[in-house]
Every structure is written in C-alpha cells, then in structure tokens.
Design an enzyme around this catalytic site. Sequence first.
Site, short mmCIF file in Angstrom:
data_model
loop_
_atom_site.label_atom_id
_atom_site.label_comp_id
_atom_site.label_asym_id
_atom_site.label_seq_id
_atom_site.Cartn_x
_atom_site.Cartn_y
_atom_site.Cartn_z
N ARG A 9 0.84 -1.19 0.00
CA ARG A 9 0.00 0.00 0.00
C ARG A 9 0.88 1.25 0.00
O ARG A 9 1.98 1.26 0.57
CB ARG A 9 -0.86 -0.03 1.27
CG ARG A 9 -1.87 1.10 1.42
CD ARG A 9 -3.01 0.92 0.49
NE ARG A 9 -4.19 1.68 0.92
CZ ARG A 9 -5.04 2.22 0.07
NH1 ARG A 9 -4.86 2.11 -1.23
NH2 ARG A 9 -6.10 2.85 0.51
N THR A 52 -10.08 0.52 -9.04
CA THR A 52 -9.04 -0.41 -8.61
C THR A 52 -9.04 -1.53 -9.65
O THR A 52 -9.90 -1.56 -10.53
CB THR A 52 -9.41 -0.92 -7.21
OG1 THR A 52 -9.47 0.20 -6.34
CG2 THR A 52 -8.46 -1.93 -6.66
N ASN A 88 -6.35 4.46 -6.80
CA ASN A 88 -7.49 5.01 -6.07
C ASN A 88 -8.54 5.48 -7.05
O ASN A 88 -9.28 4.67 -7.58
CB ASN A 88 -7.10 6.10 -5.07
CG ASN A 88 -8.18 6.28 -4.02
OD1 ASN A 88 -8.88 5.35 -3.67
ND2 ASN A 88 -8.34 7.49 -3.51
N SER A 118 -10.31 -0.78 1.28
CA SER A 118 -11.33 -1.83 1.25
C SER A 118 -10.91 -3.02 0.40
O SER A 118 -11.66 -3.99 0.28
CB SER A 118 -12.64 -1.27 0.70
OG SER A 118 -13.21 -0.34 1.58
N GLY A 122 -13.90 -1.62 -6.94
CA GLY A 122 -15.21 -1.15 -6.54
C GLY A 122 -15.21 -0.27 -5.31
O GLY A 122 -16.27 -0.03 -4.73
N GLY A 123 -14.02 0.19 -4.86
CA GLY A 123 -13.99 1.08 -3.71
C GLY A 123 -14.65 0.45 -2.50
O GLY A 123 -14.38 -0.69 -2.13
#
Length: 555
Positions: A91, A364, A384, A436, A456-457
């Site tokens: 990340r 994503t 993002n 997420s 899909g956030g």
Amino acid sequence: MKKPLFYLLSFTIIACSSPKNDEIQAAVVSARVEASEIGLDVLKQGGNAYDAMVATSFALTVVYPVAGNITGGGFFVYRTADGETSTLDYREMAPLQSTKDLFLDENGNADPEKSTIGGLAVGIPGAVAGILEVHKKLGSMPLEDLIRPAIDLAEKGYKVTEKQARSFARYRDLFIRVNGEDTFFAQNFSQGDTIKNPALANTLLEIAKNGNRGFYEGWVAQAMVDKVKATGGILSLEGLESYRPVWRDPVLFNYKELGLISMPPPSSGGICLAQMMQMVSEYDIKSMGFNSTETMHLMIEAERRSYADRSHFLGDPDFVHVPQSELISKSYVQERMSSYSPSKATPSSELAHGEIQVMESDETTHFSIVDSKGNAVAVTTTLNGAYGSKVFVDEIGVFMNNEMDDFSSKPGVPNMFGLTGSEANSVAPKKRMLSSMTPTIVTKNDKLYMVVGTPGGSTIITSVFQTVLNVYEHGMGMQEAVNAPRFHHQWLPDRVVLEPNKFNNIIIEGLQAMGHNISEEYSRIIGKVDAILVDDSGQISVGADYRGDDAAATY
C-alpha cells in the site's frame, strides 16, 4: 420463497485459450485480455503463479492506465500448493512532509479536491517494491523476462476498447486541466486506435535493468518528484527511497466447511469479510434463496454493522492498535448481531460509532491466478480514483495515484467514496491509508476452492462477500456467481445501493417495507469480480466480469 426476477445484461466471456480435453490446468483472470494472456504465457513457459503475478502486474500498467499501475499500490495474498499462506502489503504511504490537517482549508473544513486532484493527493507509490518483493521471495524466472512482454506491449501498442474510449473521453478535460494541452492523454483516442507509450516502455526497461533503484532512485524518481511538486504536491526523493513493502499475517477465519485467507489492515477487507460471513453463518441462506428479500435483508444488516466497525477501529496497524482478534471473534460477532431483527431494518444512527464516515475509489483492479501445481494468487492494486490524481508524468508515461484521499481528512467527514473515517485513519508521515481491497483465497476441506477479488472502492468487500456465498450457498458456477446482481450497504450513508435494472419491484418494495432506504438514483455497477473456482473434483473454472473488459486466459 420464490427467487426474485432479475435481468442480466448481455456479456461476452473471452477465453484466450483452452485445453483440448476441456480440463483447465491453469488460469489467469484480469481486467484486460492482453494482461491475462501475458500471465498465461509465463505459466506455459514453466513459470509459477508468482512469476505470472509479476508479468500480469506490469502488463496492466500498460493496457489499463485507469487503474493498472507502477505508481500506486496494492495487496497480495497467496497460498502455495502445500498450504502455506501469507500476504504482502505494498500500500502507498503518506509523504514525509504530510501533516494531519493537510487537506483542510483556512476554516478547518475538509477540501475534497485537495485530496483527489493534483499533486497533493499523491502518496508514495508501493507497487514496484511490492511486485519485486514477490519476485524475490517466490519467483522462479528472471525479472527481465517477466517485464519484457509489458515493454513490448508499450512499444508496439494495444487496441483501445469501446469502454476504454468512453473513459478516456470522460476525463480528457481534467487531464488537460492538470497537465496542460501537450500531455499524452490530451489526445482523442477512439475505439480501435492503437496506443503506443514509448516513455512507459523506457521506464519499464529501467526497472527491468535496475530493480527498485530503477524506480525509486535516478531519473524516473526525479521525474515523479518534479511533476508532483509542479502540481502542488510534497513527494520527495527521500520519501521514495524510504518505501518498503511489509509481509503480514493473513486474516484467517472459517465459514462452515470453508477456510478463508484474506488481507489484514491496513486493508479493512479481511476483517470486514470475516465479520459479515460469521454474522450470517448461523442462518440457512441456501433455503432462504438467492437475492430473496429475506436473504438480502440479513446480508444488508451484516454489512451495516461491519462497516460501522470499519470506520471506528481500522487503520494502519503500524500506527494504531487494531483489535483484530476481538473484532472477528465469535462472541463479538454474535453480540453485534444481537439487535438484528428478521423483519425490520436497524437504522444506522442506532449503531455504535454512528457519528463517523469514510469513502474510497472505484477504479481499482484485481486479478486471480492458479497455476498447474495448485499455487494460488489474489492481487488487488489501485491508483485510487480513475487515473488517480490525474497527474500524468509524461517523461515516464504514467498517472500518479490519489491515494491520500483514503485517509480521513477530518474525522467524521466522508471521502470521495462516501466512506467515513476516524482518528485511526488520520494523515501522518509514512502512514498507510485504510483500504477496502479484499483479495481472498478460499479453501474447502483444506483444498483450494476459490480465488476472488474485485475493484469497486467501498463496495469491494460486499462484492466478495456475495460472490463467495453465490457459489457456496446457492450452487452457482463461477461465471454465474460473478454475473449475478449485487447490492451494497456501508453503514453511512444509510441507504442500500442496487445495481440498476436487476431487481424487481417486489424485492425493492419488500426491503422498503422493512425500513431499508433504497433510492434508485444511487443505482450503479458494483464491482468487477475476477475469480477462479476449483470444484470438488479438482476441475478449474473461471469468472471474468462482463461489467468491464475483463478476460480469462486458460490452458
């Protein structure tokens, strides 16, 4: 109860190659056919699933600039053929000069544009370090051989799809606003055009030759820093050189006879998925029926409770204490469902921590891989938002991320995806923002069963949740499970989101009668799941989501 009527859009599943005896030995499922084929070619050459991960990742950087990247970050979950599991966190991190009030205006209010568009939104990229760490630990082929197909793709070009052309057109004015009229993606690209990106080819060649130093140091790093600073950001060479990926223990939990292996914080995916699945495990979902009012109500209530916990407790475990074992314990999960009513929705305002919210981008990308030996890989990676910060570094041919928006700019204020966060996810130098992303591997009776994930956030977790249950509880094949209509609730805002034109009025009215807030104006496509199923007889099948240009390659 009868199954509800729903309507499936037309779709095309692309099988790039398949064995003559119809028995698939290995599979790669990703957002683009070119990337899936490149990953499969690596497997055919004798590479393992981890080699294919490296090649597929770099290929997506070329052909899927909306989300595929070397300038973002991601999460990697693996299970070896003999059952060893682990996860890699690559990340992004907040730049070294970050401050807690970085995205507040002069009145102390959150300024959403600061954290989404332009250089200030850019976090320190983790993708290259993560991909190369996977290769170092698990790969079997030379790195240059795994990056070469992506270099060739950037030099020779790839065809623009219809969906991609619409995406480029939608953001073109913003690309020009941030980068000027001479930037690469200021061009009008139409369906069928060939895009060649020689600058990106040179960048990938530099990484192939020099590894991490070819990206985090030298001319590539300098180009990123210069462009980010020119567009208002604070990225530094020191920050780039300081980046390191982190191996973390996976979130492990059971659902009936299934074992699930998912991503720990700073991803919220594994903990939330564990909570949701355990919250519904005491109910006979199979008998309740696929997407019946009864089933949807139960799952929505589980989603609501888990997302409330997400906003309050979760953040970077290197900075805050995350009570992971407590959050997924059976006793805690049962307590969270003690207020559940099978006939009435629980208002989100009545659940603990109801004064907080968080948001997260849809753009994503996920890919799943299983090789012929039974090694399995689930990877979710992101910039993002679509094309990240919209900052395009022409010298190296890539968009920069806008991952800083996944922090809580101000506790209680939603991000670009409507998710609310707390102090645990506030901005700090070198801190990793909450996500997420939920790359997940599932076993059944200790044998590989599923590899699944999606973009899909904030809807990622619920999409994985529903896909796993579609296969296991409702007996769907993997492609059918991926195609099935999806729904989503994230605690705040207190509303149920449905995919458009896929749920009939009887179901909608039934949920509304229970007190669920369903506003069709918020209908949207939810997730683009790419998954692999290994059935009880050992046969492999794939699911490539028709909602995108996703494609499966098999042999």
